[in-house]
Design an enzyme around this catalytic site. Structure first.
Site, PDB file in Angstrom:
ATOM      1  N   SER A   1      -3.621  -3.851  -3.260  1.00  0.00           N
ATOM      2  CA  SER A   1      -3.533  -2.752  -4.226  1.00  0.00           C
ATOM      3  C   SER A   1      -4.570  -2.963  -5.319  1.00  0.00           C
ATOM      4  O   SER A   1      -5.051  -4.082  -5.508  1.00  0.00           O
ATOM      5  CB  SER A   1      -2.133  -2.767  -4.862  1.00  0.00           C
ATOM      6  OG  SER A   1      -1.943  -1.636  -5.671  1.00  0.00           O
TER       7      SER A   1
ATOM      8  N   ASP B   1      -9.973  -4.212   5.867  1.00  0.00           N
ATOM      9  CA  ASP B   1      -9.491  -3.159   4.975  1.00  0.00           C
ATOM     10  C   ASP B   1      -8.218  -2.576   5.598  1.00  0.00           C
ATOM     11  O   ASP B   1      -8.273  -2.008   6.698  1.00  0.00           O
ATOM     12  CB  ASP B   1     -10.596  -2.084   4.871  1.00  0.00           C
ATOM     13  CG  ASP B   1     -10.205  -0.924   3.980  1.00  0.00           C
ATOM     14  OD1 ASP B   1      -8.989  -0.727   3.751  1.00  0.00           O
ATOM     15  OD2 ASP B   1     -11.109  -0.212   3.521  1.00  0.00           O
TER      16      ASP B   1
ATOM     17  N   THR C   1       2.916  -8.460 -14.972  1.00  0.00           N
ATOM     18  CA  THR C   1       2.943  -9.884 -14.637  1.00  0.00           C
ATOM     19  C   THR C   1       1.611 -10.506 -15.038  1.00  0.00           C
ATOM     20  O   THR C   1       0.581  -9.830 -15.003  1.00  0.00           O
ATOM     21  CB  THR C   1       3.198 -10.047 -13.125  1.00  0.00           C
ATOM     22  OG1 THR C   1       4.417  -9.360 -12.800  1.00  0.00           O
ATOM     23  CG2 THR C   1       3.334 -11.502 -12.714  1.00  0.00           C
TER      24      THR C   1
ATOM     25  N   TYR D   1      -2.611   5.789  -8.880  1.00  0.00           N
ATOM     26  CA  TYR D   1      -1.801   4.586  -8.665  1.00  0.00           C
ATOM     27  C   TYR D   1      -0.322   4.962  -8.540  1.00  0.00           C
ATOM     28  O   TYR D   1       0.324   4.645  -7.546  1.00  0.00           O
ATOM     29  CB  TYR D   1      -2.016   3.627  -9.834  1.00  0.00           C
ATOM     30  CG  TYR D   1      -1.341   2.292  -9.669  1.00  0.00           C
ATOM     31  CD1 TYR D   1      -1.694   1.441  -8.622  1.00  0.00           C
ATOM     32  CD2 TYR D   1      -0.362   1.863 -10.557  1.00  0.00           C
ATOM     33  CE1 TYR D   1      -1.081   0.197  -8.468  1.00  0.00           C
ATOM     34  CE2 TYR D   1       0.250   0.631 -10.417  1.00  0.00           C
ATOM     35  CZ  TYR D   1      -0.108  -0.197  -9.372  1.00  0.00           C
ATOM     36  OH  TYR D   1       0.499  -1.426  -9.231  1.00  0.00           O
TER      37      TYR D   1
ATOM     38  N   LEU E   1       0.800  -6.455  -0.214  1.00  0.00           N
ATOM     39  CA  LEU E   1       0.467  -6.609  -1.636  1.00  0.00           C
ATOM     40  C   LEU E   1      -0.885  -6.015  -1.994  1.00  0.00           C
ATOM     41  O   LEU E   1      -1.241  -5.959  -3.168  1.00  0.00           O
ATOM     42  CB  LEU E   1       0.490  -8.098  -2.041  1.00  0.00           C
ATOM     43  CG  LEU E   1       1.895  -8.621  -2.345  1.00  0.00           C
ATOM     44  CD1 LEU E   1       2.597  -9.066  -1.076  1.00  0.00           C
ATOM     45  CD2 LEU E   1       1.859  -9.733  -3.356  1.00  0.00           C
TER      46      LEU E   1
ATOM     47  N   ASN F   1      -9.863  -7.287   1.679  1.00  0.00           N
ATOM     48  CA  ASN F   1     -11.243  -6.787   1.822  1.00  0.00           C
ATOM     49  C   ASN F   1     -12.072  -7.113   0.576  1.00  0.00           C
ATOM     50  O   ASN F   1     -13.214  -6.691   0.459  1.00  0.00           O
ATOM     51  CB  ASN F   1     -11.266  -5.278   2.093  1.00  0.00           C
ATOM     52  CG  ASN F   1     -10.714  -4.481   0.913  1.00  0.00           C
ATOM     53  OD1 ASN F   1     -10.185  -5.047  -0.031  1.00  0.00           O
ATOM     54  ND2 ASN F   1     -10.837  -3.169   0.984  1.00  0.00           N
TER      55      ASN F   1
END
Ligand code: UDP
Length: 310
Positions: free
Chosen positions: A76, A57, A176, A146, A74, A33
């Site tokens: 997030s 979404d 990462t 989170y 994935l 989104n």
């Protein structure tokens, strides 16, 4: 060839994962989104006619026609700056988005991969963190939107496995970095690279003695694919165990960029974890995976991308 849905496809990791799955010959349906994702990350993916992108979404009902072999969630908001700005969206994508994508995977009888996080360990009292460590998380703290949404997500994945016999994978991803990170991402490597390349002082928060362990993106993607292709249904840590203080990282960024920027200290954000390092014994023994790219090499590989964008 498999037909695979990737949520968060326009994000940093999502886009690299799409590229990799397309290179491996799969059909990939990307979903994003664009709250934090950027369509330009999918430039390479769009070269393949096996790639489609849906703007959607994932916290809303997802309809995909036809079969799906895998659903990889994935989507997030993974940067502390972004999740502090969008705490409700962060909670929704980790909780409702995980529920919707699990429901889709169940409907399609697809393998489900959840991208969890080292943040499930909170500000850890054990270092390095093995998967068996249960964490030190404040449910009402500034990072809880989170941390807790990912902990809830893991729990929901577990429930779908137990109740519906869904085939599941849970990757606990540690810090990462690499190309395609947003310049305004706010995390330490894009901040330091941008500052070093523009001659600004590097902003070290607190005394800089807190540690993180940084994994280069290609290693991380190899780990995710290895996990997907395995039959490991328990959570596994995926990250690079090379632990560095933020002060050390600042020195390495200055060296790699050849910058003569200085260093200034700013206030440490509240509840910033003091240490973080994955124990990767499990992923090493069960998947035969371990990271290969050193921090200096990964930063050198990322340099061109950051130089182009500053
Ligand atoms: N940090 C820093 N300067 C920055 C950005 C971050 O010193 O400009 C520190 C931050 O306080 C933390 C570490 O770097 O200790 C990693 O932060 P990041 O936001 O990258 O991710 P986190 O691991 O905290 O989720």
């Amino acid at each position: 060839m498999s037909r695979i849905l990737v949520t968060g496809a326009a994000g940093f990791l999502g886009s690299f994962l799409c590229d990799r799955l397309l290179e491996d010959g799969h059909e990939v349906i990307g979903m994003d989104n664009r709250v934090s994702g950027q369509t330009e990350n999918l430039e390479d993916a769009f070269y393949h006619d096996r790639f489609t992108l849906y703007e959607h979404d994932v916290t809303e009902f997802i309809h995909i026609s036809g079969e799906l072999d895998a659903v990889l969630h994935l989507a997030s908001l993974a940067s502390p700056v972004f999740y502090r700005d969008h705490p409700i969206k962060t909670l929704k994508v980790g909780a409702l988005g995980t529920h919707k994508t699990l429901g889709l995977a169940k409907e399609k009888d697809a393998t489900y991969l959840f991208t969890s996080t080292s943040e499930v360990y909170g500000d850890p009292e054990v270092n390095p963190q093995p998967e068996s460590y249960r964490g030190n998380v404040d449910p009402y703290g500034p990072r809880s939107c989170y941390d807790e949404s990912k902990r809830y997500g893991e729990s929901l994945v577990r429930a779908y496995r137990d109740k519906h016999e869904l085939d599941v994978r849970v990757a606990r991803i540690f810090n990462t970095y690499g190309p395609r990170m947003r310049l305004d991402d706010g995390r330490v490597i894009p901040n330091f690279m941008k500052q070093a390349l523009t001659g600004e002082d590097l902003t070290v928060y607190g005394d800089g003695e807190q540690t993180r362990s940084f994994c280069y993106v290609s290693d991380l993607i190899d780990g995710l694919v290895a996990l997907l292709e395995s039959d490991v249904e328990e959570p596994v840590n995926i990250g690079n165990p090379d632990e560095r203080s933020i002060n050390e990282l600042a020195e390495i960024v200055l060296e790699v960029t050849g910058s003569d920027s200085g260093i200034t200290h700013e206030e440490l954000p509240p509840q910033d974890p003091q240490v973080r390092r994955p124990d990767i014994s499990k992923v090493r023994s069960e998947l035969g995976w371990e990271p290969e790219v050193s921090l200096r090499d990964g930063l050198r590989k990322s340099l061109g991308y950051f130089e182009e964008r500053v």
